[in-house]
Enzyme design. Sequence first.
Site, PDB file in Angstrom:
ATOM      1  N   GLY A  13       5.086   4.519  -2.604  1.00  0.00           N
ATOM      2  CA  GLY A  13       6.514   4.828  -2.532  1.00  0.00           C
ATOM      3  C   GLY A  13       7.292   4.267  -3.707  1.00  0.00           C
ATOM      4  O   GLY A  13       6.754   3.560  -4.565  1.00  0.00           O
ATOM      5  N   SER A  16       7.571  -0.058  -4.020  1.00  0.00           N
ATOM      6  CA  SER A  16       6.421  -0.789  -4.531  1.00  0.00           C
ATOM      7  C   SER A  16       6.043  -0.332  -5.938  1.00  0.00           C
ATOM      8  O   SER A  16       5.577  -1.140  -6.755  1.00  0.00           O
ATOM      9  CB  SER A  16       5.227  -0.641  -3.581  1.00  0.00           C
ATOM     10  OG  SER A  16       4.818   0.699  -3.470  1.00  0.00           O
ATOM     11  N   CYS A 100       2.290  -7.357  11.968  1.00  0.00           N
ATOM     12  CA  CYS A 100       1.469  -6.946  10.836  1.00  0.00           C
ATOM     13  C   CYS A 100       1.654  -7.835   9.612  1.00  0.00           C
ATOM     14  O   CYS A 100       0.676  -8.193   8.946  1.00  0.00           O
ATOM     15  CB  CYS A 100       1.791  -5.495  10.480  1.00  0.00           C
ATOM     16  SG  CYS A 100       0.778  -4.821   9.141  1.00  0.00           S
ATOM     17  N   CYS A 197       4.498   3.198  11.277  1.00  0.00           N
ATOM     18  CA  CYS A 197       3.676   3.870  10.265  1.00  0.00           C
ATOM     19  C   CYS A 197       2.477   4.599  10.850  1.00  0.00           C
ATOM     20  O   CYS A 197       2.008   5.581  10.275  1.00  0.00           O
ATOM     21  CB  CYS A 197       3.237   2.863   9.208  1.00  0.00           C
ATOM     22  SG  CYS A 197       2.057   1.609   9.787  1.00  0.00           S
TER      23      CYS A 197
END
Length: 358
Positions: A13, A16, A100, A197
């Site tokens: 994306g 990043s 996460c 996600c």
Amino acid sequence: MVQTKIAVAMSGGIDSSITALLLKEQGYDIVGITLQLWDSGEIQNGCCSSKAVEDARQFAEYIGVQHYVVDVKEQFKSCVVRNFVDEYMNARTPNPCVVCNPNVKWKSILQKAEELGCDKIATGHYAQISFANGRYYVTRGVDVLKDQSYVMWNLSQEQLAKTVFPLGKYKKSEIREMAVKYGFTDLVQKSESQEICFIPDDDYRKFLRSYVPDFDTIIQKGEYRSMEGKVLGMHEGYPFYTIGQRKGLGIALGVPAYVQAVDKDTNTITIGYRDDLLSSELLVSNLHFSKYESFDAVSHLSVKIRYNTQPAACRVELQENGQYKVCFENPVWAVTPGQSAVFYEGEDVVAGGIIELI
């Protein structure tokens, strides 16, 4: 002078990708790391898709940095997805990112970074890291609309010490402008990552049905009840509802109705009015300290009880059972078990924990 080597977590994306580009232009020795979190299957977009992995690889190749893919699907499934399912099946509302980040993303990226001889890791999160009195802690990003400090509360001191957030001092609009300036207009046009996600259509109900064996045998329809206990109708099963929910109830009362409580044991959903969801206090378990090593009782903090709310002024008191009681100066709306309570001192994250009901 030895060049600092940084491993950049790359999802394909804009955030990043620009993170990697910025650090490379600043003279750092950069490598890209992409985590394979989930079998892509029908997921065509987002950080779990095979396209995202390929986009990250292509961008790394274009800017001239090595790129590595790390398969963490089993860890992700056993830690994040298992918690997600268990929480809903126990009438709670989880936040997968909070689970996460420290246990899968940071742990796996740091491990690979160490193998590659990197000094630091970087991600494209809109947050900042501060250091004072021997402690690392997260500070809110400059862009108040994109600030992601809320989901960083349980990163360890060791993880924070090794992390940089290059985008924390920028606004999202500035990152988009940079992408255009460097000719990466395709990054600007890409859709943002979806909320969960590993759920392609954001339909967690369908996901639970497909993931939990014998779900439709275990979970049956139950009663909607009023605050006074009157039966109002039937619902589809308690895991499908969360406190504060208004849409998708399948019931018409002539006035806006909201979920007040979810009872697993009786498979009952309590319905009420919006103002019935105002609370003056809550409990927090598993408190993780960031800016300070600990505190017993403080009255100058504010707390966020979900990602997209403003911090509310509060007083925090340690209880005999090790939990912390949070008392608000003004009532807050829709306290939801399983979500995170994140405490701030000004712009700094002081601590965070999991919300429990009084």
